[in-house]
Motif scaffolding. Structure first.
Motif, mmCIF file in Angstrom:
data_model
loop_
_atom_site.group_PDB
_atom_site.id
_atom_site.type_symbol
_atom_site.label_atom_id
_atom_site.label_comp_id
_atom_site.label_asym_id
_atom_site.label_seq_id
_atom_site.Cartn_x
_atom_site.Cartn_y
_atom_site.Cartn_z
ATOM 1 N N MET A 57 47.556 35.125 32.184
ATOM 2 C CA MET A 57 47.035 35.884 31.047
ATOM 3 C C MET A 57 47.103 37.373 31.325
ATOM 4 O O MET A 57 47.207 37.793 32.482
ATOM 5 C CB MET A 57 45.587 35.475 30.800
ATOM 6 C CG MET A 57 45.467 34.023 30.410
ATOM 7 S SD MET A 57 43.783 33.454 30.540
ATOM 8 C CE MET A 57 44.090 31.697 30.632
ATOM 9 N N SER A 58 47.025 38.132 30.266
ATOM 10 C CA SER A 58 47.041 39.588 30.400
ATOM 11 C C SER A 58 45.896 40.039 31.312
ATOM 12 O O SER A 58 44.837 39.414 31.362
ATOM 13 C CB SER A 58 46.940 40.254 29.027
ATOM 14 O OG SER A 58 45.946 39.656 28.224
ATOM 15 N N ASN A 59 46.125 41.089 32.033
ATOM 16 C CA ASN A 59 45.206 41.665 33.027
ATOM 17 C C ASN A 59 45.028 40.772 34.250
ATOM 18 O O ASN A 59 44.217 41.069 35.111
ATOM 19 C CB ASN A 59 43.843 42.018 32.426
ATOM 20 C CG ASN A 59 43.949 43.130 31.405
ATOM 21 O OD1 ASN A 59 44.864 43.940 31.437
ATOM 22 N ND2 ASN A 59 43.015 43.154 30.474
ATOM 23 N N ASN A 60 45.755 39.647 34.318
ATOM 24 C CA ASN A 60 45.770 38.770 35.492
ATOM 25 C C ASN A 60 44.380 38.412 36.024
ATOM 26 O O ASN A 60 44.100 38.585 37.213
ATOM 27 C CB ASN A 60 46.625 39.408 36.597
ATOM 28 C CG ASN A 60 48.045 39.598 36.139
ATOM 29 O OD1 ASN A 60 48.724 38.635 35.786
ATOM 30 N ND2 ASN A 60 48.504 40.839 36.102
ATOM 31 N N PRO A 61 43.498 37.880 35.158
ATOM 32 C CA PRO A 61 42.162 37.504 35.649
ATOM 33 C C PRO A 61 42.252 36.302 36.579
ATOM 34 O O PRO A 61 43.185 35.505 36.499
ATOM 35 C CB PRO A 61 41.416 37.128 34.366
ATOM 36 C CG PRO A 61 42.498 36.616 33.468
ATOM 37 C CD PRO A 61 43.699 37.495 33.772
#
Length: 163
Positions: free
Chosen positions: A126-130
Motif C-alpha cells: 500500500m501507499s506509504n508502505n505501512p
C-alpha cells in the motif's frame, strides 16, 4: 405558492438524484495503464513505482481509494482499478484520479490468477508502505496510507511484501 414549492421540490429531488448518480459513477472504474495520463501537465494522477515484484507470473491489481474511513479498502469504494500482467522487479503504473485530494493506493499480486488471496504465494502493498501484521489483518488505517494529490502528477513508491 404551495404548488411552486412542490414543483420546485420535485425538480430539486430529480437534480439531487442525478448528482448522486454522477458521484456514484466515480467508483469502480476498471481502466488500462496509460502512462500519458502521468505526462507533464497531466493530472490529477499518481505515478506509482512498484518495487520488489517477485515473479513475471500472474496479475497485478492496482486500486485507488479516497483516504477516508468510509472509502479506504471498503468493498466497492475503489475509484480506479488497473490490472496488468506481473513483471518481476520494478513496475510503473499511472493511476488517474477524479480530482485533487487525499488518496491511498493498494496493490495486489495474484501470482496464480485464481482471484483469491493466497497468503503463501500472493503479495500486497500500500501507499506509504505501512507495516502489515496479523493484528491489523492487512488493513492499516487510511491515515497511514493517505497522501495528497494536487492538480498535477504525484509520484510515489510502493514496496511489495510476500510471505
Amino acid at each position: 405558492m404551495n404548488r411552486t414549492f412542490i414543483a420546485l421540490g420535485g425538480t430539486l429531488a430529480l437534480a439531487l438524484g442525478a448528482t448522486a448518480v454522477t458521484a456514484q459513477a466515480q467508483y469502480r472504474q476498471t481502466i488500462p495503464n496509460n502512462p500519458a495520463q502521468c505526462a507533464a501537465g497531466a493530472g490529477p494522477s499518481v505515478m506509482v513505482t512498484i518495487n520488489g515484484v517477485s515473479q513475471s507470473r500472474g496479475t497485478m491489481r492496482i486500486q485507488s481509494y479516497r483516504a477516508t474511513d468510509r472509502d479506504w479498502l471498503n468493498k466497492g469504494r475503489w475509484i480506479n482499478r488497473i490490472e496488468m500482467p506481473a513483471r518481476a522487479g520494478t513496475m510503473r503504473v499511472c493511476v488517474p484520479l477524479p480530482a485533487s485530494g487525499h488518496y491511498g493506493i493498494a496493490v495486489r499480486h495474484d501470482v496464480n490468477n485464481n482471484g483469491k488471496t493466497d497468503l503463501s504465494t500472493d503479495g500486497g502493498a500500500m501507499s506509504n508502505n505501512p507495516s502489515i501484521n496479523i493484528f491489523n489483518l492487512g488493513k492499516p488505517s487510511y491515515k497511514k496510507v493517505g497522501f495528497d494529490v494536487g492538480s498535477g502528477v504525484e509520484r510515489i513508491t510502493i514496496n511489495m511484501r510476500y510471505m
